[in-house]
Design an enzyme around this catalytic site. Structure first.
Site, PDB file in Angstrom:
ATOM      1  N   ASP A  74      -6.015  14.986  -6.945  1.00  0.00           N
ATOM      2  CA  ASP A  74      -4.669  15.112  -7.509  1.00  0.00           C
ATOM      3  C   ASP A  74      -4.591  14.201  -8.722  1.00  0.00           C
ATOM      4  O   ASP A  74      -4.036  13.100  -8.681  1.00  0.00           O
ATOM      5  CB  ASP A  74      -3.597  14.751  -6.477  1.00  0.00           C
ATOM      6  CG  ASP A  74      -2.192  15.119  -6.950  1.00  0.00           C
ATOM      7  OD1 ASP A  74      -2.052  15.609  -8.088  1.00  0.00           O
ATOM      8  OD2 ASP A  74      -1.231  14.912  -6.182  1.00  0.00           O
ATOM      9  N   CYS A  77      -1.621  11.673 -10.028  1.00  0.00           N
ATOM     10  CA  CYS A  77      -0.600  11.470  -8.993  1.00  0.00           C
ATOM     11  C   CYS A  77      -0.014  10.070  -9.145  1.00  0.00           C
ATOM     12  O   CYS A  77      -0.721   9.113  -9.478  1.00  0.00           O
ATOM     13  CB  CYS A  77      -1.225  11.634  -7.614  1.00  0.00           C
ATOM     14  SG  CYS A  77      -0.017  11.628  -6.277  1.00  0.00           S
ATOM     15  N   ASN A 162       1.974  13.710   1.339  1.00  0.00           N
ATOM     16  CA  ASN A 162       2.761  12.477   1.258  1.00  0.00           C
ATOM     17  C   ASN A 162       3.692  12.430   0.046  1.00  0.00           C
ATOM     18  O   ASN A 162       4.305  11.400  -0.231  1.00  0.00           O
ATOM     19  CB  ASN A 162       1.838  11.247   1.266  1.00  0.00           C
ATOM     20  CG  ASN A 162       0.880  11.229   0.076  1.00  0.00           C
ATOM     21  OD1 ASN A 162       0.833  12.148  -0.732  1.00  0.00           O
ATOM     22  ND2 ASN A 162       0.109  10.159  -0.027  1.00  0.00           N
ATOM     23  N   GLU A 166      13.094  10.431  -2.696  1.00  0.00           N
ATOM     24  CA  GLU A 166      13.941   9.586  -1.863  1.00  0.00           C
ATOM     25  C   GLU A 166      15.140   9.053  -2.632  1.00  0.00           C
ATOM     26  O   GLU A 166      15.059   8.811  -3.840  1.00  0.00           O
ATOM     27  CB  GLU A 166      13.150   8.406  -1.289  1.00  0.00           C
ATOM     28  CG  GLU A 166      12.129   8.832  -0.240  1.00  0.00           C
ATOM     29  CD  GLU A 166      11.473   7.666   0.474  1.00  0.00           C
ATOM     30  OE1 GLU A 166      10.862   7.908   1.529  1.00  0.00           O
ATOM     31  OE2 GLU A 166      11.560   6.519  -0.025  1.00  0.00           O
ATOM     32  N   SER A 304       6.457   4.342   3.890  1.00  0.00           N
ATOM     33  CA  SER A 304       6.376   5.672   4.482  1.00  0.00           C
ATOM     34  C   SER A 304       7.787   6.213   4.595  1.00  0.00           C
ATOM     35  O   SER A 304       8.742   5.584   4.126  1.00  0.00           O
ATOM     36  CB  SER A 304       5.722   5.608   5.872  1.00  0.00           C
ATOM     37  OG  SER A 304       6.544   4.854   6.755  1.00  0.00           O
ATOM     38  N   MET A 305       7.964   7.367   5.232  1.00  0.00           N
ATOM     39  CA  MET A 305       9.261   8.015   5.246  1.00  0.00           C
ATOM     40  C   MET A 305      10.289   7.339   6.164  1.00  0.00           C
ATOM     41  O   MET A 305      11.417   7.811   6.286  1.00  0.00           O
ATOM     42  CB  MET A 305       9.127   9.487   5.615  1.00  0.00           C
ATOM     43  CG  MET A 305       8.567   9.777   6.980  1.00  0.00           C
ATOM     44  SD  MET A 305       8.221  11.547   7.250  1.00  0.00           S
ATOM     45  CE  MET A 305       9.861  12.249   7.284  1.00  0.00           C
ATOM     46  N   HIS A 326      -1.347   1.219  -4.014  1.00  0.00           N
ATOM     47  CA  HIS A 326      -0.424   2.307  -4.382  1.00  0.00           C
ATOM     48  C   HIS A 326       0.557   2.619  -3.258  1.00  0.00           C
ATOM     49  O   HIS A 326       1.400   3.497  -3.398  1.00  0.00           O
ATOM     50  CB  HIS A 326      -1.202   3.563  -4.764  1.00  0.00           C
ATOM     51  CG  HIS A 326      -1.647   4.420  -3.615  1.00  0.00           C
ATOM     52  ND1 HIS A 326      -2.282   3.929  -2.499  1.00  0.00           N
ATOM     53  CD2 HIS A 326      -1.563   5.767  -3.422  1.00  0.00           C
ATOM     54  CE1 HIS A 326      -2.561   4.926  -1.678  1.00  0.00           C
ATOM     55  NE2 HIS A 326      -2.139   6.050  -2.205  1.00  0.00           N
ATOM     56  N   LYS A 396      10.647  15.846   1.970  1.00  0.00           N
ATOM     57  CA  LYS A 396       9.201  16.077   2.046  1.00  0.00           C
ATOM     58  C   LYS A 396       8.906  17.559   1.805  1.00  0.00           C
ATOM     59  O   LYS A 396       9.760  18.416   1.995  1.00  0.00           O
ATOM     60  CB  LYS A 396       8.682  15.688   3.432  1.00  0.00           C
ATOM     61  CG  LYS A 396       8.573  14.187   3.661  1.00  0.00           C
ATOM     62  CD  LYS A 396       7.326  13.642   3.018  1.00  0.00           C
ATOM     63  CE  LYS A 396       7.127  12.180   3.372  1.00  0.00           C
ATOM     64  NZ  LYS A 396       5.885  11.656   2.764  1.00  0.00           N
TER      65      LYS A 396
END
Length: 397
Positions: A74, A77, A162, A166, A304-305, A326, A396
């Site tokens: 990716d 990213c 991922n 948000e 994380s979420m 990261h 997501k």
């Protein structure tokens, strides 16, 4: 902590984590990379984990060569974030409508826009260079099999895994917007194309891992790769910029009375190549799951979420090639997370967050990731914290 140097390696492998906590496969990958004749050093971030060819969470400095697998598939990213004039007191009790509006504005998963987004019609979007960027599309190796129309319709879309959008608050109650995405499918196709080209080159035969195939300077293959690489990195940057413009538009419409304003955006790649100079030598530095953290550089390190994220400023530690982690980094694979956790676990670990709570995102459960606060503690000599964020909406793919 400061770094720990791995003994017995051909070049310095400096680790900002306890080597004993790193999975054996990732440690072997680090040692494999260190055998390449062009390498001058590795900096290993506290979120390090096993990847394809090269570990995620590693910074690899080479002279006269670059390894596409050390960039990741990716290409470009990264993260973007912006502080708004809203505060927690401005938010409604029911956040489901706002989440729905975001998902309507920004396609997720494999979705794309029905028509390409026209940046000229987007509030405050800087269009300088846009025409020149697309004018270079025909010179990209993957353009033959990847239609420009599709590439244009995918720009401004989130993707899956991922990747996230948000809405967060910081410790003082200010509302922030944050997102994570890259170069979508065209970046992946370009990466895989060039990895295949590199693997067939004579100088890459007999490598300890064929995924560590490199391009060397002053060759047509290197020139082609760098052309496509830098284009894909720009694509990823534009992708995030358009998504952020779409997200801001949602916020303006949903909070009309507040007349929302936005501070300057922070944006950083964490899968990319940069030309940098260390100890009097021009090097090609690949960051795969790492951000640039030169002195004064702003960056974004997500958890994380269901956990915190951080806005940081780099301290310019050259032993780490001016880099930092990261994110939190995975502590288990996606398949392992699906075996170990249930949807009820996901509901519990994302309590208080307006987000998907179904089996489709179970591999993104917070428990599959390392402790972000511990990761931050391990890199105190790489970055300083500007703001600590906690999400109340997470979208997501």
């Amino acid at each position: 902590m400061s770094y720990v140097e791995v003994p017995g390696a051909k070049v310095p492998i400096r680790m900002w984590t306890d080597p004993s906590t790193v999975e054996s496969g990732a440690m072997q990958q680090l040692r494999n990379v260190a055998t390449l004749p062009w390498i001058k050093g590795l900096a290993v971030m506290p979120d390090v984990h096993y990847g394809k060819g090269a570990t995620v969470g590693s910074v690899i400095a080479m002279h006269g060569a670059v390894c596409p697998a050390a960039v990741g598939v990716d290409i470009g990213c990264g993260m973007s974030a912006v502080k708004t004039s809203l505060t927690a007191n401005d938010l409604p009790g029911d956040l489901s409508r706002l989440r729905s509006k975001i998902e309507q504005a920004i396609p997720v998963g494999r979705g794309m826009h029905s028509d390409a987004v026209d940046p000229g019609r987007m509030h405050g979007f800087a269009t300088s260079g846009w025409g020149e960027f697309w004018g270079r599309f025909d010179g990209v190796a993957g353009a033959v099999k990847f239609r420009e129309e599709r590439a244009r319709r995918q720009i401004g879309t989130l993707g899956s895994g991922n990747h996230l959008v948000e809405v967060c608050t910081d410790s003082e109650g200010a509302v922030w917007l944050m997102l994570h995405s890259g170069s979508r499918n065209i970046g992946k196709e370009l990466a895989e194309h060039h990895i295949g080209v590199a693997q067939r080159l004579p100088h890459n035969q007999g490598l300890v891992d064929r995924d560590l195939a490199v391009f060397v300077s002053d060759t047509p293959q290197m020139a082609d790769y760098r052309n496509d690489l830098y284009w894909a990195q720009e694509y990823a940057r534009y992708n995030r910029a358009i998504m952020m413009a779409l997200l801001k538009d949602v916020i303006r419409k949903e909070f009309k009375k507040a007349k929302v304003t936005f501070e300057r955006e922070i944006s950083c790649h964490h899968n990319y190549v940069a030309e940098e100079r260390y100890e009097g030598m021009d090097l090609l530095v690949t960051r795969k799951g790492a951000i640039r953290a030169g002195s004064g550089d702003y960056g974004i390190i997500p958890g994380s979420m269901g956990t915190s994220s951080y806005i940081v400023k780099g301290l310019g530690n050259e032993k780490a090639f001016n880099s930092a982690s990261h994110g939190a980094g995975r502590r288990m694979s996606r398949s392992a997370a699906k075996r170990r956790f249930t949807v009820r676990d996901l509901e519990r670990q994302t309590q208080g967050v307006e987000c998907r709570k179904d089996s489709g995102v179970l591999d993104e459960i917070p428990g599959a990731y390392k402790n972000i606060d511990q990761v931050m503690e391990q890199q105190r000599d790489l970055v300083e914290v500007v703001a600590k964020l906690k999400q109340f909406i997470c979208v997501k793919g």
